[in-house]
Enzyme design. Sequence first.
Site, PDB file in Angstrom:
ATOM      1  N   ASP A  53      -0.686  -0.727  -2.139  1.00  0.00           N
ATOM      2  CA  ASP A  53       0.367  -1.558  -1.581  1.00  0.00           C
ATOM      3  C   ASP A  53       1.620  -0.677  -1.541  1.00  0.00           C
ATOM      4  OD1 ASP A  53       1.927  -3.525  -0.544  1.00  0.00           O
ATOM      5  OD2 ASP A  53       1.410  -5.047  -2.022  1.00  0.00           O
TER       6      ASP A  53
HETATM    7  C1  BGC Z   1       3.367  -6.280   0.669  1.00  0.00           C
HETATM    8  C2  BGC Z   1       2.152  -6.001   1.553  1.00  0.00           C
HETATM    9  C3  BGC Z   1       2.601  -5.403   2.854  1.00  0.00           C
HETATM   10  C4  BGC Z   1       3.386  -4.129   2.575  1.00  0.00           C
HETATM   11  C5  BGC Z   1       3.878  -3.435   3.805  1.00  0.00           C
HETATM   12  C6  BGC Z   1       4.221  -5.026   0.521  1.00  0.00           C
HETATM   13  O1  BGC Z   1       5.407  -5.321  -0.153  1.00  0.00           O
HETATM   14  O2  BGC Z   1       2.943  -6.725  -0.586  1.00  0.00           O
HETATM   15  O3  BGC Z   1       1.422  -7.185   1.764  1.00  0.00           O
HETATM   16  O4  BGC Z   1       1.499  -5.147   3.667  1.00  0.00           O
HETATM   17  O5  BGC Z   1       4.514  -4.457   1.768  1.00  0.00           O
HETATM   18  O6  BGC Z   1       4.877  -4.156   4.432  1.00  0.00           O
END
Ligand code: BGC
Length: 751
Positions: free
Chosen positions: A267
């Site tokens: 993530d």
């Molecule tokens: C979120 C993800 C997301 C990523 C990119 C993260 O903070 O938890 O679900 O895909 O950011 O935006």
Amino acid sequence: MRKILLISTALLCGFVLSACDAGQYETEKTGKMVEVSEAKIDSLIGLMTLDEKIGMIHASSSFTSGGVPRLGIPELVYSDGPHGVRHEHGRGWHALDGYDDRSTYLPVGINLASTWNRDLGYQFGEVLGKEAKDRSKDVLLGPGINIIRSPLNGRNFEYLSEDPFLTGKMAVGYVRGLQAQGVASCPKHYAANNQETDRHNIDVIISKRALHEIYFPAFRDVVVDGDAWSVMGAYNKINGQYTTHHEYLNNEVLKGKWGFDGVVVSDWASVKDTREALIYGTDIEMGTELLRDFDNPVYEEFYLANPAKEMIESGEIDEKYVDDKVRRILRLMYRSTALSDHGPGQRNVEEHQQVALEVAREGIVLLKNDGLLPLDKNEIQTIAVIGHNATRKYAERGGSSQVPALYEITPLEGIRNLVGDDVEIIYAEGYEPYYDESLFADITGDAASQSRENVREVELAQSANQELMEQAIEVAAQADAVIFVGGWIKGHEGMPWGQGTYDAEARDKLNLKLIFGQEELIQRINAVNENTAVVLMGGSNVEMENWLSDTPAYLHAWYPGMEGGTAIAEILFGKVNPSGRLPMTFANAHTDYPSHSIGEFPGDGTVDYAEDIFVGYRYFDTHDRDIFFPFGFGLSYTTFEFSDMSLFVHDDIVRVQATVKNTGDREGAEVVQVYVHHKNPSVERPIRELKGFEKVHLEAGESTMVEIELDDMAFSYFHPDQLEWVMEPGEYQVQVGTSSRDIKLMADLER
Ligand code: BGC
């Protein structure tokens, strides 16, 4: 934005990565090459320097990871999110202005799950794939398949269900539909990422049994049955180790037991340790955390950049770990359209808007109807539409899942479009999001972790606007019928960072109380007009004990996408017969849910999943707890009858047959749900678990025989000591019903 052009394949044939190298067989759907020549990948890795390999395993901009220009390997390009392709960010961290990035805004994940229609899952993914391809994306960051453990999780709207089986089956269609377009899916967030409070550090204390029975199965399904080409790790820890580089999660289960040969993407900023990321299965580090200067990020400082290189060069970690990551990334590139011009995509076409409409039509759930609905526009002269949510747009709200929608039809617009000039519509806002900012003066920081503080102040600040309320009551009293559109708000606006009453990323709700005086407003509307239909939006339920009994009709719409207003109107006026079914139990207060009454939520540094496998209806039904609406429940304007259940056993498969008849006077759809009950288990098991479902559309008077297959897994549980799935010989009951609490037919069998 497009990547570096491939070096001429004629010139460097055999060395350069090119689409012509790929392939041993083709997918049925697209004819696109998907199988990979491993030997080719190995020879390519053999040509790379360590620097080049390291360049591929971490971010090179906000939504790209590195390529190797010398060998014609392009960057990999990602986009959020689960229900539409996100704004164009270019290489930076902010949405670009003036860019052609308008996309189809599909209903949110929980709305898709409420359709219980696998075909729609596939079509949903297909739309995303075509639109992502049209904007030259290689990886779409979805579906969000974390289990709904507590109704307070601010991201529940992105997720699908409290039930792993429903989540898995709907997500497999999504993944297949998406990948058939040559765009990699990235199911997220693996695993047990069930709250936003303290999301970067919370340590989930959980048994292996709960992981395997509740939190893993949907991931297993998308990997094993859906062939997902990548998976996103989560922020949280599980039993002390960060999930993104968790030895058990990644190496033993995902890549070991399930044979996943794709890419584990972190993530954004979920990597916390270079050594662990190198050896415990993280393949690409994406993120934000190390960006000391957002406008001049130093990607070389990422954990999987220079620090990783140093560990390899010093001999502390074997280079084979890096090779394995690069191999997986190249595989994904071959499988997807990452190495080509992506081929023609399609965006904002009517066909995609039609899918958005169909999902909304089938995913909105009618929960109560004392006969008020459907409304007949020929019998109504004046309708009062009341509520802030009747006019609020939600596409560009909620965090990373925001979508730059081409348009969004609000409920008020949907109702106006449907009734035309036949009915007079009077709109009153009734309530508004309002916060007394002075109450939050002391609260600062990215503090989902602080969201439990100042709860009282937050509640106080959610007060009603008396003037709007009085206006609304006046309007309601004059109308022939009232449509109240309220519920939760999706987005962060107005709330100090870290406080939560909204459906939004990085924070959780504080409780399930209707905000901004809506409870009093509904009660007062009901008192002046007995023809009131309540439509609520939200990624969860709200407390209902003080208004539901006096309310003749209640429709739960979640956040139904760009055509949501059309679908709401069509259901209210009977143009569409509702067929959505709840993917989560609607109890009253959040404290009724096992995550709160037995386990913890949101914990404090650690969060104990003491309720174990008893999540959602597994708890409410096994312990016979009072609830408002059960898992699987939803009303229709027609009626169905179930009969003639039989079981046939062939080797390891049990075939369940039952007949469903539409006994009403209009067409409609029913969801046949198959639950398995073990009569005398040697370990504690839920009283019933969903193991099959089928949605059937029937004309008035029509009947059909539904057949659903159950394999051994449908009868098995994860043995807490043997740490294996076990099918215990014994007496089982197969139950066929229309919700977890409305079993219509049952039959016993020995397994
Ligand atoms: C979120 C993800 C997301 C990523 C990119 C993260 O903070 O938890 O679900 O895909 O950011 O935006």
